[in-house]
Design a protein around this motif. Structure first.
Motif, PDB file in Angstrom:
ATOM      1  N   GLU A   1      80.614  33.903  40.304  1.00 54.51           N
ATOM      2  CA  GLU A   1      82.057  34.187  39.615  1.00 54.51           C
ATOM      3  C   GLU A   1      82.037  33.328  38.212  1.00 54.51           C
ATOM      4  O   GLU A   1      81.066  32.374  38.202  1.00 54.51           O
TER       5      GLU A   1
ATOM      6  N   LEU B   1      74.231  27.589  55.050  1.00 53.31           N
ATOM      7  CA  LEU B   1      75.313  27.861  54.570  1.00 53.31           C
ATOM      8  C   LEU B   1      75.002  29.270  53.501  1.00 53.31           C
ATOM      9  O   LEU B   1      73.832  29.122  52.949  1.00 53.31           O
TER      10      LEU B   1
ATOM     11  N   GLY C   1      75.019  22.829  43.612  1.00 51.01           N
ATOM     12  CA  GLY C   1      76.241  23.330  44.288  1.00 51.01           C
ATOM     13  C   GLY C   1      76.958  22.247  45.138  1.00 51.01           C
ATOM     14  O   GLY C   1      76.323  21.272  45.463  1.00 51.01           O
ATOM     15  N   SER C   2      78.200  22.771  45.400  1.00 51.46           N
ATOM     16  CA  SER C   2      79.037  21.408  45.810  1.00 51.46           C
ATOM     17  C   SER C   2      78.863  21.080  47.678  1.00 51.46           C
ATOM     18  O   SER C   2      78.996  20.154  47.884  1.00 51.46           O
ATOM     19  N   LYS C   3      77.907  22.058  48.065  1.00 51.27           N
ATOM     20  CA  LYS C   3      77.464  21.822  49.314  1.00 51.27           C
ATOM     21  C   LYS C   3      75.887  21.431  49.383  1.00 51.27           C
ATOM     22  O   LYS C   3      75.222  21.399  50.521  1.00 51.27           O
ATOM     23  N   GLU C   4      75.346  21.360  48.238  1.00 53.83           N
ATOM     24  CA  GLU C   4      73.902  20.968  48.050  1.00 53.83           C
ATOM     25  C   GLU C   4      73.812  19.483  47.626  1.00 53.83           C
ATOM     26  O   GLU C   4      74.794  19.211  47.233  1.00 53.83           O
ATOM     27  N   THR C   5      72.826  18.732  48.294  1.00 56.50           N
ATOM     28  CA  THR C   5      72.538  17.507  47.840  1.00 56.50           C
ATOM     29  C   THR C   5      71.041  17.091  47.818  1.00 56.50           C
ATOM     30  O   THR C   5      70.197  17.827  48.276  1.00 56.50           O
TER      31      THR C   5
ATOM     32  N   ASN D   1      74.174  26.663  44.405  1.00 57.62           N
ATOM     33  CA  ASN D   1      74.137  27.623  45.432  1.00 57.62           C
ATOM     34  C   ASN D   1      72.982  28.471  45.494  1.00 57.62           C
ATOM     35  O   ASN D   1      73.065  29.616  45.523  1.00 57.62           O
TER      36      ASN D   1
ATOM     37  N   GLN E   1      63.076  23.163  49.207  1.00 55.34           N
ATOM     38  CA  GLN E   1      64.027  22.701  48.446  1.00 55.34           C
ATOM     39  C   GLN E   1      63.085  21.504  47.744  1.00 55.34           C
ATOM     40  O   GLN E   1      63.363  21.183  46.549  1.00 55.34           O
TER      41      GLN E   1
ATOM     42  N   LEU F   1      69.571  26.391  46.377  1.00 61.45           N
ATOM     43  CA  LEU F   1      68.981  25.492  47.251  1.00 61.45           C
ATOM     44  C   LEU F   1      69.290  26.039  48.925  1.00 61.45           C
ATOM     45  O   LEU F   1      68.573  25.821  49.666  1.00 61.45           O
ATOM     46  N   ILE F   2      70.746  26.415  48.905  1.00 62.11           N
ATOM     47  CA  ILE F   2      71.074  26.559  50.152  1.00 62.11           C
ATOM     48  C   ILE F   2      70.322  27.672  50.870  1.00 62.11           C
ATOM     49  O   ILE F   2      70.343  27.707  52.274  1.00 62.11           O
ATOM     50  N   TYR F   3      69.645  28.581  50.369  1.00 61.68           N
ATOM     51  CA  TYR F   3      68.831  29.844  50.770  1.00 61.68           C
ATOM     52  C   TYR F   3      67.380  29.137  51.356  1.00 61.68           C
ATOM     53  O   TYR F   3      66.703  30.090  51.829  1.00 61.68           O
TER      54      TYR F   3
ATOM     55  N   GLU G   1      74.652  21.523  54.682  1.00 56.75           N
ATOM     56  CA  GLU G   1      73.650  22.660  54.772  1.00 56.75           C
ATOM     57  C   GLU G   1      72.335  21.956  55.356  1.00 56.75           C
ATOM     58  O   GLU G   1      71.816  20.800  54.985  1.00 56.75           O
ATOM     59  N   LYS G   2      71.602  22.565  56.352  1.00 51.32           N
ATOM     60  CA  LYS G   2      70.329  22.115  56.782  1.00 51.32           C
ATOM     61  C   LYS G   2      70.634  20.932  57.686  1.00 51.32           C
ATOM     62  O   LYS G   2      69.669  20.175  58.154  1.00 51.32           O
TER      63      LYS G   2
ATOM     64  N   ARG H   1      83.183  29.452  39.032  1.00 58.16           N
ATOM     65  CA  ARG H   1      83.248  29.096  40.285  1.00 58.16           C
ATOM     66  C   ARG H   1      83.429  27.820  40.677  1.00 58.16           C
ATOM     67  O   ARG H   1      82.809  26.809  40.119  1.00 58.16           O
ATOM     68  N   ASP H   2      84.145  27.324  41.483  1.00 59.03           N
ATOM     69  CA  ASP H   2      84.284  26.040  41.805  1.00 59.03           C
ATOM     70  C   ASP H   2      84.923  25.303  40.732  1.00 59.03           C
ATOM     71  O   ASP H   2      84.292  24.354  39.986  1.00 59.03           O
TER      72      ASP H   2
END
Lengths: 223, 281
Positions: free
Chosen positions: B84, A115, B253-257, B223, B233, B225-227, A87-88, B87-88
């Motif tokens: 969910e 995302l 979240g798994s796609k956040e870092t 999920n 952030q 911070l992705i927004y 993301e980003k 979730r994950d």
């Protein structure tokens, strides 16, 4: 097979190129692919050169709990980098970004990737339409949209939006597609573009990239 | 005079209008979406535009400024509430293996679940803690800026058809009990057991505009911070850093870092894949 693309491009260039403004060229290709996609991507991506001057953003429909095996195995076979989008992330040429399973992939105006876990669109997350529509906003006429094999109709509306924004439509020839519904749905929505057999697609992408590069060199005075 | 238009993006005017609408929402009502990822916000605004048949975004802005009820509609549109239970599942497995041993060392545990939405992950966390023998000494602060979802979260009522998927998530996440023991069901819906709600405090908190939530041992914010854009952030991550005790845990979240943020040096990773971090000092 081409239907009307060159006329549209000419019209666009006439409108925007009057005062020696740099002619538009393609910066990114968004790809939507569903059932049969593993083979399609394995045909196209390994055939692309490492110095590709375009970025690829790919939505491959897959189960919510799919791991990144497909992306990793593609990356091993390809000269370009194939990776799951973070993301980003700033979109770079020569990289193919795959939408992670269970996330929508969107393009921001500053050409970074977002995302989202918002609800599935047309039963799909990632959704091809979500990628195509946001990329059309960000890239306008500098975008190519490609709809490949698939058994549903995701991407058709998005491809229409890309063309409305001045971008180029490419649809896999339904006759060569493992599943022809998605290409057929796209062809119903879009009046201009190219219809290419699977094996023609990689050479076509390479050609677009080369043209873009030549135009760039021309504009900067390089030879 | 000839005015030259610099770039050939057909939606440039529309994007300016979106910016103005978001500014209006902030100036008039204090809800700040200015640093949200714009592509996603725009999609949701355009959806509302077509649902309600506005001719254009400016017309929608006028309605927004005049009609407080419409603000609520728009806020529901702009808040993403997909969630969910478990979730994950891999994250919950990592929570059991990596975080629980650290949490066990505390005499009492404060956990902040930021952006809890309708509560599915709050109850998941409560279940996990009780199975690990930690729930009795824990308090979970579950927050969201959206009162509607908080109300749902508090009620803990879920449609019965989602439970099958949640049960499978629970098992993949390392759950070994009969999942149905955590809820009471009738034909249409299930309600989470009261015992699970005992140590949960639901509260309204807006990550964009509100402050520190003190002395937490663990913060779970997945999920969300992705927004946000990078600037927001950074703000939220520094809020989390300040809210955590030394050696407190942060779960994203798994796609956040946290890697590319200003807070990167304040944490060390204890599960790179499942995005669990420990605050250094």
């Amino acid at each position: 097979m081409t239907f009307g693309a060159s006329r549209q491009k000419k019209k666009y260039m006439k409108k925007n190129n009057k005062n020696s403004v740099r002619a538009p060229f393609y910066k990114a290709i968004v790809v939507g692919v569903s059932a049969g996609g593993f083979e399609a991507l394995n045909t196209i991506l390994p055939a692309l050169p490492a110095d590709l001057t375009l970025a690829l953003l790919i939505v491959q429909h897959r189960p919510a709990d799919a791991d990144s095996y497909m992306t990793e195995s593609l990356n091993k076979k390809c000269a370009i980098t194939v990776k799951e989008a973070d993301e980003k992330e700033l979109i770079m040429p020569g990289v193919a970004y795959m939408a992670p399973a269970n996330y929508h992939m969107l393009v921001e105006l500053e050409r970074t990737i977002s995302l989202s876990t918002s609800p599935p669109v047309g039963y799909s997350r990632p959704s091809i339409n979500v990628l195509f529509e946001t990329a059309a906003d960000a890239y306008g006429a500098e975008l190519v949209g490609m709809v490949l094999t698939g058994a549903n109709s995701d991407g058709a509306h998005g491809l229409k939006v890309i063309v409305e924004h001045g971008g180029l439509a490419v649809v896999e020839d339904p006759e060569s597609a493992a599943e022809k519904n998605m290409p057929l749905a796209a062809l119903k929505c879009v009046k201009r573009g190219h219809v290419l057999r699977l094996e023609q697609i990689a050479p076509f992408i390479s050609k677009l990239a080369l043209e873009a590069e030549q135009r760039e060199n021309f504009n900067t005075g390089k030879t | 005079m000839v005015i030259s238009v610099k770039k050939s993006r057909p939606t440039e005017g529309e994007d300016i209008e979106i910016g103005l609408l978001i500014e209006a929402l902030y100036q008039r009502y204090g809800y700040d979406f200015r640093d949200y990822s714009r592509a996603s916000v725009k999609r949701r605004i355009m959806r509302r535009l077509s649902l309600d048949g506005f001719a254009n975004i400016s017309q929608m802005q006028h309605r927004l400024l005049e009609d407080a009820e419409f603000v609520d509609t728009l806020l529901q549109d702009l808040s993403i509430n997909t969630t969910e239970m478990f979730r994950d599942p891999d994250f919950y497995m990592a929570l059991r293996k990596k975080a629980v041993p650290l949490l066990k060392t505390y005499p009492s545990i404060k956990i902040w679940l930021a952006g809890c939405s309708t509560g599915e992950e709050v109850y998941s966390t409560a279940i996990l803690l009780s199975e690990e023998g930690l729930y009795k000494k824990s308090i979970i602060y579950a927050t969201d800026f959206n009162d509607h979802v908080l109300k749902k979260a508090k009620a803990g009522i879920l449609p019965i058809e989602v439970m099958r998927g949640f049960t499978s998530n629970y098992q993949q996440g390392g759950g070994e009990e009969e999942f149905s023991k955590y809820y009471i069901s009738d034909k249409r819906s299930v309600i989470m057991r009261g015992a699970l709600k005992k140590n949960i405090v639901f509260a309204n908190h807006n990550l964009v505009t509100d402050g520190v939530f003190g002395e937490m041992n663990m913060i779970v914010c997945r999920n969300v911070l992705i927004y946000f854009n990078r600037r927001l952030q950074n703000r939220v991550l520094s809020l989390f850093t300040e809210s955590l005790v030394r050696k407190g845990l942060l779960c994203l979240g798994s796609k956040e870092t946290i890697d590319f943020s200003e807070s990167a040096h304040d944490f060390r990773s204890i599960s790179a894949k499942e995005k669990i971090y420990e605050k250094k000092q």
